[in-house]
Design a protein around this motif. Structure first.
Motif, short mmCIF file in Angstrom:
data_model
loop_
_atom_site.label_atom_id
_atom_site.label_comp_id
_atom_site.label_asym_id
_atom_site.label_seq_id
_atom_site.Cartn_x
_atom_site.Cartn_y
_atom_site.Cartn_z
N PRO A 107 0.75 -1.17 0.03
CA PRO A 107 0.11 0.05 0.08
C PRO A 107 0.90 1.23 0.03
O PRO A 107 1.93 1.13 0.45
CB PRO A 107 -0.72 0.05 1.20
N VAL A 114 -3.77 1.11 6.76
CA VAL A 114 -3.44 0.10 5.88
C VAL A 114 -2.24 -0.55 6.43
O VAL A 114 -1.33 -0.40 7.22
CB VAL A 114 -3.29 0.29 4.49
N ALA A 127 -3.80 -9.22 5.43
CA ALA A 127 -2.85 -8.18 5.80
C ALA A 127 -1.88 -8.52 6.61
O ALA A 127 -1.72 -9.54 7.28
CB ALA A 127 -3.92 -7.15 6.59
N TYR A 156 -9.86 -6.87 5.64
CA TYR A 156 -8.98 -7.97 5.15
C TYR A 156 -9.67 -9.41 5.74
O TYR A 156 -10.29 -9.31 7.03
CB TYR A 156 -7.50 -8.06 5.38
#
Length: 200
Positions: A107, A114, A127, A156
């Motif tokens: 990301p 994130v 993730a 996620y």
């Protein structure tokens, strides 16, 4: 730069990258005289981050273990570990222990909420939260790690925590707390930290 070297912002030829400028700022915080002597060569691109790092390390060693030096070293160790893990996973996704990976996504650096890394397995997105951990961890610290994973799992399908080898106690405590709180295992991966030249 605007505060310490405002004239550099108007240079026609500015060839320093972000890492070199950041390291110059850190050197400036430890020794203004040393930074001033290096600044021109940094801005021209003659001195790169790879040249500045030993200088910064030397200055940090000279300052002993002041609070600011410890904080700077810890921050750099953390960012080095994050970069190292990202490189390792891209090179060999098997290190995560989750099976075949179809896609690896990093990301944007400044994106909010994130993980450092996301991997795709078919329709599932996982993730990867990377944390330097610490020599010891309180139950509060472990709770913070688990809360972060729970936050990521809102978006996620799964969240993995990556810690450096040597954090076995932290990993075990995280697994135990997770089982006690929600009767579910947490996926923790322990990876070696980079060596002096960024290698194992």
């Amino acid at each position: 730069m605007a505060e310490n070297y405002p004239a550099a912002l108007n240079r026609e030829q500015f060839n320093a990258n972000f890492v070199a400028v950041t390291q110059l700022a850190q050197i400036h915080g430890l020794s203004k005289e040393r930074a001033d002597a290096l600044a021109e060569d940094v801005f021209s691109g003659e001195l790169k981050a790879v040249h500045l790092r030993p200088i910064l390390d030397g200055l940090l060693g000279e300052t002993g273990q002041s609070t600011s030096a410890r904080r700077m070293l810890a921050k750099r160790r953390g960012s080095d570990f994050v970069r190292h893990v990202i490189d390792r996973v891209k090179e060999n996704p098997d290190v995560l222990g989750i099976g075949i990976v179809d896609e690896i996504f990093t990301p944007p650096y400044n994106a909010r909420f994130v993980p450092e890394l996301a991997v795709r397995q078919g329709e599932r997105w996982i993730a990867v939260e990377i944390n330097i951990g610490g020599e010891t961890a309180s139950p509060y610290d472990i709770g913070r790690y688990l809360a972060r994973l729970a936050q990521l799992e809102q978006k996620y399908d799964q969240a993995i925590l990556v810690l450096p080898k040597g954090c076995e106690d932290i990993a075990e405590m995280a697994r135990r707390f997770q089982r006690e709180w929600i009767d579910r295992d947490v996926h923790v991966v322990l990876m070696p930290e980079p060596g002096p030249q960024g290698t194992l």
